[in-house]
Design an enzyme around this catalytic site. Structure first.
Site, PDB file in Angstrom:
ATOM      1  N   LYS A 169       0.843  -1.208   0.000  1.00 14.55           N
ATOM      2  CA  LYS A 169       0.000   0.000   0.000  1.00 14.55           C
ATOM      3  C   LYS A 169       0.872   1.251   0.000  1.00 14.55           C
ATOM      4  O   LYS A 169       0.608   2.206  -0.722  1.00 14.55           O
ATOM      5  CB  LYS A 169      -0.927  -0.003   1.230  1.00 14.55           C
ATOM      6  CG  LYS A 169      -2.057  -1.010   1.097  1.00 14.55           C
ATOM      7  CD  LYS A 169      -2.832  -1.220   2.387  1.00 14.55           C
ATOM      8  CE  LYS A 169      -3.846  -2.350   2.193  1.00 14.55           C
ATOM      9  NZ  LYS A 169      -4.529  -2.750   3.416  1.00 14.55           N
ATOM     10  N   GLN A 185      -4.703  -1.468   9.593  1.00 11.58           N
ATOM     11  CA  GLN A 185      -4.593  -2.783   8.956  1.00 11.58           C
ATOM     12  C   GLN A 185      -5.242  -3.845   9.848  1.00 11.58           C
ATOM     13  O   GLN A 185      -4.892  -3.983  11.017  1.00 11.58           O
ATOM     14  CB  GLN A 185      -3.099  -3.113   8.710  1.00 11.58           C
ATOM     15  CG  GLN A 185      -2.877  -4.394   7.942  1.00 11.58           C
ATOM     16  CD  GLN A 185      -3.418  -4.349   6.513  1.00 11.58           C
ATOM     17  OE1 GLN A 185      -3.286  -3.346   5.819  1.00 11.58           O
ATOM     18  NE2 GLN A 185      -4.031  -5.425   6.081  1.00 11.58           N
ATOM     19  N   ASP A 212     -10.939   2.895   4.225  1.00  9.52           N
ATOM     20  CA  ASP A 212     -11.362   1.499   4.090  1.00  9.52           C
ATOM     21  C   ASP A 212     -12.890   1.405   3.989  1.00  9.52           C
ATOM     22  O   ASP A 212     -13.428   0.339   3.688  1.00  9.52           O
ATOM     23  CB  ASP A 212     -10.885   0.686   5.302  1.00  9.52           C
ATOM     24  CG  ASP A 212      -9.774  -0.293   4.942  1.00  9.52           C
ATOM     25  OD1 ASP A 212      -9.528  -0.486   3.737  1.00  9.52           O
ATOM     26  OD2 ASP A 212      -9.175  -0.869   5.865  1.00  9.52           O
TER      27      ASP A 212
END
Ligand code: NAP
Length: 285
Positions: A53, A97, A120
């Site tokens: 990422k 994460q 997200d």
């Protein structure tokens, strides 16, 4: 024979377009959009995802920064970091994460993120917006699935779509997105009976289960669009999806491969969400 949906090529195009917007923002604001990733612990798979990422962000003109915290981080310390990032005007996107180490409550941690920076798309406010009017930041993998369907040129209007899996990350949001496009949506899960019959009647199949080749090729309706989200490792190390790709390709009109289908879209949509978040914050200043 099905046309293979080239997720890698489509993701590359999305990333190039995101880069243009990121450069535009950088010029207007005097700084690149900022994506901050929080990684707690040493999980090897998470470390790889986070590195990918960070690298992808850099290539797309986004300033990626990773905050690495030890495995035994206490929840208040993690929440304090998130609050600091929420307040920091140079931070446009925040991603924690997942999965988090067992001692931490992921739901509570995700709720602590400012919804306007929740790249997200997992904050309940963003999940609610998706339910209500489709505004807000949406989860990356489902958004990528929709982009792949759009690229086939096939209309969803009035078509029967079957979603296998009902996770918060993929199944539920993608079902809502299909509904917004006027598909007639059925959701299947581990308690669904006669799964083969449900697949046989579907014009669009989105499989997000995590079971190798659960969906047999002969179940696929002729001309169906098949989007395979599943990532499963076979005993010999090869990666396969939830759909028997070879057999399904004989019947589908369009199908995603694994790897090279949905996977590359997930990071591309994360970058897209980061720039969207930055653009949204620019508008409200
Ligand atoms: P998850 O949270 O484990 O959810 C799996 C879902 O599948 C559950 O809703 C479960 O039903 C359902 N299920 C289990 N067995 C089933 C069966 N026999 N028939 C129908 N449904 C069944 O998984 P997830 O996070 O959504 O991920 C799903 C897959 O996608 C995994 O392979 C994951 O690695 C992959 N994935 C890929 C990407 C990508 O970027 N390509 C991103 C995210 C996930 P219940 O709710 O009844 O238990």
């Amino acid at each position: 024979m099905a046309e293979i949906i080239d997720g890698k090529a489509i993701a590359k195009r999305v990333r190039a377009e995101v880069r243009e917007r990121a450069l535009g923002l950088a010029e207007r604001q005097g700084r690149a959009p900022g994506l901050h990733v929080v990684l707690v612990g040493e999980d090897p798979a998470s470390q790889v995802y986070v590195r990918n990422k960070e690298r992808a962000a850099g290539k797309a003109g986004i300033e990626g920064k990773v905050h690495r915290l030890p495995e035994d981080t206490a929840e208040p310390a993690l929440l304090a970091l998130i609050e600091e990032l929420n307040q920091d005007v140079t931070v446009d996107g925040i991603l924690v994460q997942l999965p988090l180490p067992g001692s931490l409550d992921s739901a509570r941690v995700v709720r602590a993120i400012d919804p306007a920076k929740d790249v997200d798309g997992l904050h309940p406010v963003n999940a609610g917006e998706l339910m209500l009017d489709g505004s807000g930041l949406t989860p990356c993998t489902p958004t990528g699935c929709m982009k792949l369907i759009q690229e086939t040129g096939c209309s969803l209007e009035g078509r029967r779509a079957l979603v296998l899996g009902r996770s918060q990350l993929v199944g539920k949001p993608v079902a809502m997105m299909l509904l917004r496009q006027n598909a007639t949506v059925t959701m299947a899960h581990s308690r669904t009976q006669d799964l083969d019959a449900r697949v046989r009647e579907a014009d669009v199949v989105i499989a997000a289960v995590g079971r190798p080749k659960l969906v047999r090729g002969e179940w696929i309706k002729n001309g169906a669009v098949v989007i395979d989200v599943g990532i499963n490792r076979e005993p010999d190390g090869t990666l396969v999806g939830d759909v028997d790709f070879e057999a399904a390709s004989e019947r589908a009109s369009h199908i995603t491969p694994v790897p090279g289908g949905v996977g590359p879209m997930t990071i591309a949509m994360l970058l897209d969400n980061t720039v969207k978040a930055a653009e949204g914050r620019e508008r409200t200043r």
